[in-house]
Design a protein around this motif. Structure first.
Motif, PDB file in Angstrom:
ATOM      1  N   ILE A  10       0.955  -1.204   0.268  1.00 46.15           N
ATOM      2  CA  ILE A  10       0.265  -0.248   0.186  1.00 46.15           C
ATOM      3  C   ILE A  10       1.321   1.319   0.272  1.00 46.15           C
ATOM      4  O   ILE A  10       1.490   1.324   1.025  1.00 46.15           O
ATOM      5  N   PRO A  11       0.652   2.191  -0.910  1.00 48.48           N
ATOM      6  CA  PRO A  11       1.307   3.166  -0.929  1.00 48.48           C
ATOM      7  C   PRO A  11       1.000   3.824   0.430  1.00 48.48           C
ATOM      8  O   PRO A  11      -0.100   4.213   0.634  1.00 48.48           O
ATOM      9  N   ILE A  12       2.079   5.344   0.722  1.00 54.04           N
ATOM     10  CA  ILE A  12       1.586   6.249   1.945  1.00 54.04           C
ATOM     11  C   ILE A  12       0.796   6.520   2.066  1.00 54.04           C
ATOM     12  O   ILE A  12       0.181   6.584   2.947  1.00 54.04           O
ATOM     13  N   GLU A  13       0.673   7.136   0.678  1.00 53.28           N
ATOM     14  CA  GLU A  13      -0.426   7.903   0.329  1.00 53.28           C
ATOM     15  C   GLU A  13      -1.584   7.357   0.480  1.00 53.28           C
ATOM     16  O   GLU A  13      -2.531   8.375   1.381  1.00 53.28           O
ATOM     17  N   HIS A  14      -1.595   6.278   0.186  1.00 55.62           N
ATOM     18  CA  HIS A  14      -3.296   5.653   0.608  1.00 55.62           C
ATOM     19  C   HIS A  14      -3.483   4.939   1.603  1.00 55.62           C
ATOM     20  O   HIS A  14      -4.679   5.875   2.546  1.00 55.62           O
ATOM     21  N   LEU A  15      -2.343   4.740   1.989  1.00 51.56           N
ATOM     22  CA  LEU A  15      -2.128   4.215   3.842  1.00 51.56           C
ATOM     23  C   LEU A  15      -3.346   5.384   4.985  1.00 51.56           C
ATOM     24  O   LEU A  15      -4.098   5.044   5.879  1.00 51.56           O
ATOM     25  N   ILE A  16      -2.323   6.591   4.028  1.00 53.84           N
ATOM     26  CA  ILE A  16      -2.633   7.928   5.182  1.00 53.84           C
ATOM     27  C   ILE A  16      -4.403   8.294   4.463  1.00 53.84           C
ATOM     28  O   ILE A  16      -5.378   8.597   5.785  1.00 53.84           O
ATOM     29  N   ARG A  17      -4.431   7.882   3.826  1.00 52.31           N
ATOM     30  CA  ARG A  17      -5.434   8.528   3.110  1.00 52.31           C
ATOM     31  C   ARG A  17      -6.602   8.236   3.863  1.00 52.31           C
ATOM     32  O   ARG A  17      -7.706   7.731   4.367  1.00 52.31           O
ATOM     33  N   LEU A  18      -6.432   6.683   4.121  1.00 46.10           N
ATOM     34  CA  LEU A  18      -7.486   5.298   4.375  1.00 46.10           C
ATOM     35  C   LEU A  18      -7.727   6.017   5.830  1.00 46.10           C
ATOM     36  O   LEU A  18      -8.321   5.423   6.274  1.00 46.10           O
ATOM     37  N   ALA A  19      -6.429   5.825   6.972  1.00 44.02           N
ATOM     38  CA  ALA A  19      -6.453   6.160   7.877  1.00 44.02           C
ATOM     39  C   ALA A  19      -7.508   7.335   8.480  1.00 44.02           C
ATOM     40  O   ALA A  19      -7.854   7.354   9.207  1.00 44.02           O
ATOM     41  N   ASP A  20      -7.367   8.454   7.737  1.00 47.17           N
ATOM     42  CA  ASP A  20      -8.128   9.355   7.722  1.00 47.17           C
ATOM     43  C   ASP A  20      -9.078   9.438   7.354  1.00 47.17           C
ATOM     44  O   ASP A  20     -10.314   9.922   8.855  1.00 47.17           O
ATOM     45  N   PHE A  21      -9.623   8.979   6.678  1.00 46.82           N
ATOM     46  CA  PHE A  21     -11.235   8.275   6.144  1.00 46.82           C
ATOM     47  C   PHE A  21     -12.084   7.540   7.350  1.00 46.82           C
ATOM     48  O   PHE A  21     -13.214   7.326   7.612  1.00 46.82           O
ATOM     49  N   TYR A  22     -11.221   6.602   7.968  1.00 46.18           N
ATOM     50  CA  TYR A  22     -11.269   5.459   8.810  1.00 46.18           C
ATOM     51  C   TYR A  22     -11.549   6.005  10.203  1.00 46.18           C
ATOM     52  O   TYR A  22     -11.554   4.923  11.335  1.00 46.18           O
ATOM     53  N   GLY A  23     -11.382   6.861   9.991  1.00 44.60           N
ATOM     54  CA  GLY A  23     -10.740   7.818  11.575  1.00 44.60           C
ATOM     55  C   GLY A  23      -9.907   6.933  12.671  1.00 44.60           C
ATOM     56  O   GLY A  23     -10.202   7.313  14.090  1.00 44.60           O
ATOM     57  N   THR A  24      -9.318   6.601  12.004  1.00 46.15           N
ATOM     58  CA  THR A  24      -7.868   5.311  13.183  1.00 46.15           C
ATOM     59  C   THR A  24      -6.161   6.071  12.862  1.00 46.15           C
ATOM     60  O   THR A  24      -6.723   7.106  11.846  1.00 46.15           O
ATOM     61  N   SER A  25      -5.531   5.077  13.038  1.00 43.83           N
ATOM     62  CA  SER A  25      -3.755   5.552  12.632  1.00 43.83           C
ATOM     63  C   SER A  25      -3.804   4.871  11.673  1.00 43.83           C
ATOM     64  O   SER A  25      -4.112   3.476  11.426  1.00 43.83           O
ATOM     65  N   THR A  26      -2.990   4.926  10.736  1.00 48.41           N
ATOM     66  CA  THR A  26      -1.767   3.858  10.261  1.00 48.41           C
ATOM     67  C   THR A  26      -1.357   2.780  11.034  1.00 48.41           C
ATOM     68  O   THR A  26      -1.588   1.295  10.104  1.00 48.41           O
ATOM     69  N   ASP A  27      -1.449   3.118  12.316  1.00 47.91           N
ATOM     70  CA  ASP A  27      -0.197   1.796  13.239  1.00 47.91           C
ATOM     71  C   ASP A  27      -1.682   1.290  13.422  1.00 47.91           C
ATOM     72  O   ASP A  27      -1.242  -0.261  13.488  1.00 47.91           O
ATOM     73  N   TYR A  28      -2.903   1.382  13.580  1.00 43.76           N
ATOM     74  CA  TYR A  28      -3.629   0.565  14.168  1.00 43.76           C
ATOM     75  C   TYR A  28      -4.325  -0.016  12.458  1.00 43.76           C
ATOM     76  O   TYR A  28      -4.338  -1.423  12.529  1.00 43.76           O
ATOM     77  N   ILE A  29      -4.549   0.411  11.683  1.00 39.07           N
ATOM     78  CA  ILE A  29      -4.723  -0.661   9.687  1.00 39.07           C
ATOM     79  C   ILE A  29      -2.880  -1.339  10.147  1.00 39.07           C
ATOM     80  O   ILE A  29      -3.698  -2.484   9.155  1.00 39.07           O
ATOM     81  N   LEU A  30      -1.837  -0.956  10.106  1.00 38.55           N
ATOM     82  CA  LEU A  30      -1.012  -1.936  10.333  1.00 38.55           C
ATOM     83  C   LEU A  30      -0.560  -3.202  11.049  1.00 38.55           C
ATOM     84  O   LEU A  30      -0.131  -4.061  11.018  1.00 38.55           O
ATOM     85  N   GLY A  31      -1.910  -3.025  12.011  1.00 37.52           N
ATOM     86  CA  GLY A  31      -1.421  -4.086  13.327  1.00 37.52           C
ATOM     87  C   GLY A  31      -0.791  -3.705  14.284  1.00 37.52           C
ATOM     88  O   GLY A  31       0.129  -4.767  15.167  1.00 37.52           O
ATOM     89  N   ARG A  32       0.017  -2.849  14.391  1.00 38.13           N
ATOM     90  CA  ARG A  32       1.059  -1.956  15.129  1.00 38.13           C
ATOM     91  C   ARG A  32       0.647  -1.653  16.754  1.00 38.13           C
ATOM     92  O   ARG A  32       1.017  -1.146  17.644  1.00 38.13           O
TER      93      ARG A  32
END
Length: 107
Positions: free
Chosen positions: A73-95
């Motif tokens: 996942i490109p970083i810009e997509h990961l950030i956009r998804l985290a913002d859209f879902y109201g969470t952090s990139t770390d949460y999406i990545l399981g960190r």
């Protein structure tokens, strides 16, 4: 380790942490990550892969590969998804187990 498969060419170790599933093929050093949280977040909002892919400006098949771990996942997509879902990139990545996003830095 939940599963060990041994063939003449490879040893495959599969780990299931519930959050992210890792499959590592030794000898070739491949690592695939299946992002269950990415799918769960999308389904929690009752959205389709097509809807999310349109928001990101990509094809549905590309987004599907993100969820299944077949494409990074490109970083810009990961950030956009985290913002859209109201969470952090770390949460999406399981960190982290904390779904709440980090506080924004003042500008």
């Amino acid at each position: 380790i939940n599963l060990v498969l041994i063939s003449s060419n490879n040893i495959i170790l599969a780990y299931n942490y519930g959050i992210v599933k890792y499959i590592k093929v030794l000898k070739r050093e491949l690592l695939f990550m299946y992002f269950q949280r990415l799918r769960d977040l999308r389904e929690d909002m009752d959205m389709t892969q097509k809807q999310i892919s349109e928001m990101l400006g990509i094809q549905q098949t590309v987004y599907s590969r993100y969820e299944r771990g077949f494409q990074n996942i490109p970083i810009e997509h990961l950030i956009r998804l985290a913002d859209f879902y109201g969470t952090s990139t770390d949460y999406i990545l399981g960190r982290t187990l904390v779904k709440k996003p980090y506080p924004k830095k003042p500008r």
